[in-house]
Design a protein around this motif. Sequence first.
Motif, PDB file in Angstrom:
ATOM      1  N   MET A 131       0.836  -1.198   0.000  1.00  0.00           N
ATOM      2  CA  MET A 131       0.000   0.000   0.000  1.00  0.00           C
ATOM      3  C   MET A 131       0.873   1.252   0.000  1.00  0.00           C
ATOM      4  O   MET A 131       1.813   1.362   0.777  1.00  0.00           O
ATOM      5  CB  MET A 131      -0.896  -0.003   1.249  1.00  0.00           C
ATOM      6  N   LYS A 132       0.541   2.182  -0.901  1.00  0.00           N
ATOM      7  CA  LYS A 132       1.327   3.410  -0.999  1.00  0.00           C
ATOM      8  C   LYS A 132       0.882   4.428   0.060  1.00  0.00           C
ATOM      9  O   LYS A 132      -0.273   4.420   0.479  1.00  0.00           O
ATOM     10  CB  LYS A 132       1.122   4.051  -2.373  1.00  0.00           C
TER      11      LYS A 132
ATOM     12  N   VAL B 115      -0.349   8.077   0.875  1.00  0.00           N
ATOM     13  CA  VAL B 115      -1.231   8.916   0.046  1.00  0.00           C
ATOM     14  C   VAL B 115      -1.090  10.391   0.420  1.00  0.00           C
ATOM     15  O   VAL B 115      -1.124  10.755   1.603  1.00  0.00           O
ATOM     16  CB  VAL B 115      -2.701   8.465   0.189  1.00  0.00           C
TER      17      VAL B 115
ATOM     18  N   GLY C 286       0.806   7.684  -3.629  1.00  0.00           N
ATOM     19  CA  GLY C 286      -0.484   7.814  -4.295  1.00  0.00           C
ATOM     20  C   GLY C 286      -1.019   9.215  -4.096  1.00  0.00           C
ATOM     21  O   GLY C 286      -0.610   9.927  -3.169  1.00  0.00           O
TER      22      GLY C 286
ATOM     23  N   PHE D 267      -9.546   6.787  -1.165  1.00  0.00           N
ATOM     24  CA  PHE D 267      -8.256   6.431  -0.568  1.00  0.00           C
ATOM     25  C   PHE D 267      -7.741   5.105  -1.142  1.00  0.00           C
ATOM     26  O   PHE D 267      -6.539   4.963  -1.406  1.00  0.00           O
ATOM     27  CB  PHE D 267      -8.377   6.329   0.953  1.00  0.00           C
TER      28      PHE D 267
ATOM     29  N   VAL E 117      -8.253   3.860  -4.119  1.00  0.00           N
ATOM     30  CA  VAL E 117      -7.732   4.100  -5.476  1.00  0.00           C
ATOM     31  C   VAL E 117      -6.331   4.700  -5.395  1.00  0.00           C
ATOM     32  O   VAL E 117      -5.409   4.290  -6.106  1.00  0.00           O
ATOM     33  CB  VAL E 117      -8.677   5.043  -6.268  1.00  0.00           C
ATOM     34  N   ALA E 118      -6.156   5.683  -4.495  1.00  0.00           N
ATOM     35  CA  ALA E 118      -4.860   6.365  -4.389  1.00  0.00           C
ATOM     36  C   ALA E 118      -3.776   5.465  -3.811  1.00  0.00           C
ATOM     37  O   ALA E 118      -2.629   5.482  -4.259  1.00  0.00           O
ATOM     38  CB  ALA E 118      -5.008   7.619  -3.524  1.00  0.00           C
ATOM     39  N   SER E 119      -4.122   4.661  -2.833  1.00  0.00           N
ATOM     40  CA  SER E 119      -3.093   3.871  -2.145  1.00  0.00           C
ATOM     41  C   SER E 119      -2.763   2.567  -2.858  1.00  0.00           C
ATOM     42  O   SER E 119      -1.650   2.069  -2.753  1.00  0.00           O
ATOM     43  CB  SER E 119      -3.511   3.577  -0.700  1.00  0.00           C
ATOM     44  N   GLU E 120      -3.715   2.019  -3.582  1.00  0.00           N
ATOM     45  CA  GLU E 120      -3.490   0.713  -4.216  1.00  0.00           C
ATOM     46  C   GLU E 120      -3.170   0.816  -5.704  1.00  0.00           C
ATOM     47  O   GLU E 120      -2.649  -0.119  -6.284  1.00  0.00           O
ATOM     48  CB  GLU E 120      -4.725  -0.193  -4.028  1.00  0.00           C
ATOM     49  N   ASN E 121      -3.494   1.934  -6.330  1.00  0.00           N
ATOM     50  CA  ASN E 121      -3.235   2.159  -7.752  1.00  0.00           C
ATOM     51  C   ASN E 121      -3.607   0.946  -8.611  1.00  0.00           C
ATOM     52  O   ASN E 121      -2.768   0.399  -9.339  1.00  0.00           O
ATOM     53  CB  ASN E 121      -1.751   2.511  -7.955  1.00  0.00           C
TER      54      ASN E 121
END
Lengths: 140, 100
Positions: free
Chosen positions: A1-2, A4, A28, B34, B36-40
């Motif tokens: 997990m990135k 954000v 992200g 969140f 969408v942004a964290s898992e791409n």
Amino acid sequence: MKKVILVVEDKEEEQILARKAVADSGHGIILCANLFDAKSMIGSYSSKLSGIVADLHFPERSQDTNLNKPAGLAILTLAVSENIPVVVCSDMDNHQSDYVKDVIRYLGKHTSYGGIPFSVDRKDWLQSVKQLNAIMAKGE
Amino acid sequence: MLIISDSVFGKVLAAIIEKDGFDVILSSHEDSVFAVASENPSHIFICECGKCEAGEKTPINIGMSVSGQTIYRCGFSDDNGGDYLKLPLNLDNLKSKIKK
């Protein structure tokens, strides 16, 4: 997990640069173009956001035509109160609003990382994300 | 692949697709931006899309944070959009879309 990062920027050409800078850093991005949407995201994800990079002058709502309001100050205030690392990426010298620098400096005194970095003459998203990374690294 | 759903349908769909070897992440509509942004994810599958359904606002909410992902909306409404998959789903059709 990135991790954000929330980016607040209303201009499409700048959004592209911001998106690239965040992607290049390996994080992200949640992108908002007005104050209402950004506040909503901070409200929903304040505990999950790793940081915020915000422009200073953008509309309060999507239908707002006044692009010269320093709405970013509200984002900074929220970020400081929620203890979310924040950096300002702005060309504020083009907005004849010198006073905002004093407000940013004042808010910066209430951060745990010794001040809010900000640019004044041009937007440099790479530099801003780099500054945010440095703050985030301090907090780890 | 990210499946956004608040219902049991999302869980069932995730289980079916995972069984076929796809990496699947399940998110609620509330956490979708969140996720969408964290898992791409490469593909985003939004359930409960349609009139007065929970997923109606999700495509708008995630809209600014996506870049290059393929998004499908799913629901029971009559919607002619090319990104809309009407239930009941043809799973083979769905899997072929994901493989592309």
